[in-house]
Design an enzyme around this catalytic site. Sequence first.
Site, PDB file in Angstrom:
ATOM      1  N   SER A 236     -17.729   7.198 -23.823  1.00 20.91           N
ATOM      2  CA  SER A 236     -17.863   8.637 -24.041  1.00 20.91           C
ATOM      3  C   SER A 236     -18.935   9.044 -25.045  1.00 20.91           C
ATOM      4  CB  SER A 236     -16.515   9.233 -24.470  1.00 20.91           C
ATOM      5  OG  SER A 236     -16.109   8.712 -25.727  1.00 20.91           O
ATOM      6  N   LYS A 281     -11.015  15.543 -29.743  1.00 26.06           N
ATOM      7  CA  LYS A 281     -12.343  15.342 -30.318  1.00 26.06           C
ATOM      8  C   LYS A 281     -12.873  16.615 -30.965  1.00 26.06           C
ATOM      9  CE  LYS A 281     -13.517  11.412 -27.431  1.00 26.06           C
ATOM     10  NZ  LYS A 281     -14.493  10.750 -26.553  1.00 26.06           N
TER      11      LYS A 281
END
Length: 340
Positions: A236, A281
Amino acid sequence: MEKKRGFYSGKIWIFLLAIMVFAAFYKLPYYVSAPGSAEVISDFVTVEDGQDSDGDFMFTTIRMARANIYSYLWAKVADYHKIYKLEEVRSEDETDEEYSVRQLKLMDESQNTAVLNAYRKAGRKADIMTNGIYILHVGEDTPADGTLKTGDRILNVDGKAIVSQQFFVDYVSGKKAGNKVSLKVEREGETMEKTITLARLKETGNIGVGITLVEDRSVETDPEVEFNTDTIGGPSAGLMFSLEIYNQLTEADYTAGKKIAGTGTISEDGTVGPIGGIDQKIVAADEEGAEVFFAPNEEGAEGSDYEIAVETAREIETDMVIVPVDTFDDAVSYLEKINH
């Protein structure tokens, strides 16, 4: 009597302590994830003679671990904590060790594609090299079981260099059950020869050795780029690695003195892909003071990472600007605007 009472009291404490230790170490068939951190990428990536910046690009992480009783119960009530069934995280028959190896290999591949995107955008030299195939999983009761191991790198088969994953699959599947193949294998820095008797695999019906594999690739660049991410896994960070490397390659400082975080996979054509846990996140980036956050837009799809990121930013009342991106070029274009 007092002595007896003290004796039983001591027994109860020992019993309770044993229960507490059991609860801490007993692994449930679940994974728990939570907001992780936002890390300054220049601490992990260095381009030879690269340019410095006034701001920072940051990649964001989540904390993911097998659940024990305590972490499972806490995840039930804590904000932005999630519980996943084992099969939602790991492949069938995949061990915790194999899962970790797979995540590290995904990180390696994201770095390769990040380098390609950044160097091509900057007009610099970058060539992909195939170094064999990398074993992610060895199937139980297959020809490879007991001979090959997760993490092995196969360099050649019957003396023939492995130029691609497909070459290996085609070569092996073109043989008959009972045929033997000789493999040159690298394991923990040591090179060895392994002989495997091929068989027809139950899962696929094809002739094979019984491994899950991926190409082991590297990128040769000029100037050189060096990564220090040995303990970080997953794909990611691809987009953010691309931006950091591109920034070090060019004279302009695309950070414009800001803390810029984000997430998203990156493909060789520059497409930015979605990831898991973007809400977590967002929380991590906000806690580190990020001012801008790049989120995969998924071409405006309903329920996209970008939409989730915007909703999470609203919930935690952050001033962080959430920017939708579908490609590496989208992110660069946004940075060019804030840089002028």
